[in-house]
Design a protein around this motif. Structure first.
Motif, short mmCIF file in Angstrom:
data_model
loop_
_atom_site.label_atom_id
_atom_site.label_comp_id
_atom_site.label_asym_id
_atom_site.label_seq_id
_atom_site.Cartn_x
_atom_site.Cartn_y
_atom_site.Cartn_z
N TRP A 17 1.48 -14.16 -10.75
CA TRP A 17 1.15 -12.73 -10.98
C TRP A 17 -0.51 -12.45 -11.12
O TRP A 17 -0.84 -11.65 -10.58
CB TRP A 17 1.62 -12.11 -12.16
CG TRP A 17 3.44 -12.12 -12.01
CD1 TRP A 17 3.82 -12.34 -11.20
CD2 TRP A 17 4.30 -11.82 -13.15
NE1 TRP A 17 5.39 -12.23 -11.55
CE2 TRP A 17 5.47 -11.83 -12.73
CE3 TRP A 17 4.17 -11.43 -14.51
CZ2 TRP A 17 6.51 -11.32 -13.34
CZ3 TRP A 17 5.18 -10.91 -15.53
CH2 TRP A 17 6.29 -11.01 -14.70
N PRO A 18 -1.24 -13.20 -11.84
CA PRO A 18 -2.63 -13.05 -12.00
C PRO A 18 -3.16 -13.33 -10.36
O PRO A 18 -4.38 -12.61 -10.23
CB PRO A 18 -3.30 -14.24 -12.82
CG PRO A 18 -2.04 -14.42 -13.59
CD PRO A 18 -0.75 -14.36 -12.87
N GLU A 19 -2.76 -14.03 -9.56
CA GLU A 19 -3.25 -14.00 -8.24
C GLU A 19 -3.19 -12.67 -7.33
O GLU A 19 -4.11 -12.57 -6.60
CB GLU A 19 -2.36 -14.98 -7.33
CG GLU A 19 -2.68 -16.51 -7.83
CD GLU A 19 -2.04 -17.41 -6.88
OE1 GLU A 19 -2.08 -17.27 -5.99
OE2 GLU A 19 -1.13 -18.26 -7.74
N TRP A 20 -2.37 -11.82 -7.75
CA TRP A 20 -2.19 -10.79 -6.99
C TRP A 20 -2.11 -9.33 -7.66
O TRP A 20 -2.42 -8.28 -7.27
CB TRP A 20 -0.65 -10.76 -6.18
CG TRP A 20 0.55 -10.80 -6.93
CD1 TRP A 20 1.20 -12.03 -6.94
CD2 TRP A 20 1.05 -9.82 -7.53
NE1 TRP A 20 2.36 -11.94 -7.83
CE2 TRP A 20 2.20 -10.46 -8.29
CE3 TRP A 20 1.15 -8.66 -7.56
CZ2 TRP A 20 3.18 -9.67 -8.92
CZ3 TRP A 20 2.10 -7.63 -8.33
CH2 TRP A 20 3.10 -8.41 -9.24
N SER A 21 -2.01 -9.38 -9.19
CA SER A 21 -2.16 -8.37 -9.78
C SER A 21 -3.42 -7.99 -10.22
O SER A 21 -4.13 -9.00 -10.87
CB SER A 21 -1.19 -8.27 -11.17
OG SER A 21 -1.59 -7.08 -12.09
N HIS A 28 5.19 9.66 -14.01
CA HIS A 28 3.92 9.88 -14.82
C HIS A 28 3.07 8.82 -14.93
O HIS A 28 1.56 8.88 -15.19
CB HIS A 28 4.29 9.64 -16.31
CG HIS A 28 5.15 8.44 -16.92
ND1 HIS A 28 6.39 8.00 -16.86
CD2 HIS A 28 4.20 7.32 -17.40
CE1 HIS A 28 6.36 6.88 -17.28
NE2 HIS A 28 5.11 6.40 -17.61
N ALA A 29 3.28 7.86 -13.92
CA ALA A 29 2.24 6.92 -13.67
C ALA A 29 1.25 6.80 -12.46
O ALA A 29 1.05 5.88 -11.79
CB ALA A 29 2.90 5.24 -13.79
N VAL A 30 1.46 8.22 -11.87
CA VAL A 30 0.60 8.34 -10.56
C VAL A 30 -0.75 7.65 -10.47
O VAL A 30 -1.31 7.45 -9.65
CB VAL A 30 0.60 9.62 -10.39
CG1 VAL A 30 -0.14 10.68 -11.32
CG2 VAL A 30 0.28 10.06 -8.96
N GLY A 31 -1.47 7.60 -11.52
CA GLY A 31 -2.51 7.02 -11.87
C GLY A 31 -2.93 5.76 -11.52
O GLY A 31 -3.83 4.98 -11.43
N SER A 32 -1.58 5.20 -11.45
CA SER A 32 -1.44 3.53 -11.23
C SER A 32 -1.36 3.33 -9.78
O SER A 32 -1.57 1.95 -9.16
CB SER A 32 -0.31 3.03 -11.79
OG SER A 32 -0.25 2.93 -13.07
N VAL A 33 -1.58 4.36 -8.81
CA VAL A 33 -1.42 4.01 -7.30
C VAL A 33 -2.48 3.34 -6.78
O VAL A 33 -2.09 2.48 -6.10
CB VAL A 33 -1.19 5.56 -6.52
CG1 VAL A 33 -1.40 5.36 -5.11
CG2 VAL A 33 0.17 5.97 -6.95
N PRO A 34 -3.68 3.49 -7.12
CA PRO A 34 -4.77 2.50 -6.38
C PRO A 34 -4.62 1.11 -6.97
O PRO A 34 -5.01 0.38 -6.27
CB PRO A 34 -6.06 3.24 -6.92
CG PRO A 34 -5.67 4.78 -7.63
CD PRO A 34 -4.20 4.67 -7.86
N VAL A 35 -4.31 0.68 -8.20
CA VAL A 35 -4.01 -0.47 -8.64
C VAL A 35 -2.70 -0.99 -7.86
O VAL A 35 -3.02 -2.31 -7.44
CB VAL A 35 -3.50 -0.62 -10.20
CG1 VAL A 35 -3.30 -1.84 -10.38
CG2 VAL A 35 -4.80 0.06 -11.01
N CYS A 36 -1.75 -0.39 -7.65
CA CYS A 36 -0.82 -0.90 -6.73
C CYS A 36 -1.03 -1.07 -5.24
O CYS A 36 -0.82 -2.22 -4.73
CB CYS A 36 0.46 0.09 -6.76
SG CYS A 36 1.36 0.30 -8.41
N LEU A 37 -2.11 -0.45 -4.82
CA LEU A 37 -2.43 -0.42 -3.40
C LEU A 37 -3.33 -1.71 -3.37
O LEU A 37 -3.01 -2.63 -2.41
CB LEU A 37 -3.51 0.54 -2.95
CG LEU A 37 -2.67 1.88 -2.81
CD1 LEU A 37 -3.69 3.05 -2.49
CD2 LEU A 37 -1.60 1.74 -1.54
#
Length: 136
Positions: free
Chosen positions: A38-42, A113-122
């Protein structure tokens, strides 16, 4: 190809961020369910302590995010899809779609409600592609 769309999931209406990769679905799945990876990609996870290295429904543990340890629980893990809660709050589900011929789509399903997480997911999808292509 990266895509952002609203969709219905087993967890209800979600915002889906996905990317198609030229790697087998099984390879992508193995990286997503391996807590040591997980720390490798998140971009947010800096550490993981877990009851299981390879998650399954009911796996518990904690992740370090911005230097703070927070508890998690895997609420469902089946059919190339897993969902979890961090500090009892539902967060992104992770899914791999097998597109055959050595291709797959990795998708993160976010609560609306987590739309702000989109850049993190990208960024996570970019990191996953880098990792998986390098391992080919």
């Amino acid at each position: 190809m990266t895509r952002l769309q609203r969709t219905r999931t087993p967890d209800g209406r979600r915002l889906e961020v996905s990317h198609v990769l030229s790697v087998p679905a099984a390879d992508a799945w193995e990286v997503l369910v391996d807590t040591a990876r997980w720390p490798e990609w998140s971009p947010l996870v800096n550490g993981v302590e877990s009851t299981d290295r390879r998650i399954r429904t009911g796996t518990t543990g904690r992740v370090r995010v911005s230097g703070v340890w927070v508890p998690f629980r895997i609420t469902d893990c089946s059919d190339y899809r897993w969902s979890w809660r961090i500090s009892r709050v539902p967060v992104a589900s992770h899914r791999v779609d097998d597109l055959r011929e050595g291709r797959c789509r990795i998708a993160f399903e976010l609560p609306l409600h987590a739309v702000g997480s989109v850049p993190v997911c990208l960024r996570a999808l970019e990191r996953l592609e880098e990792l998986l292509v390098a391992e080919e």
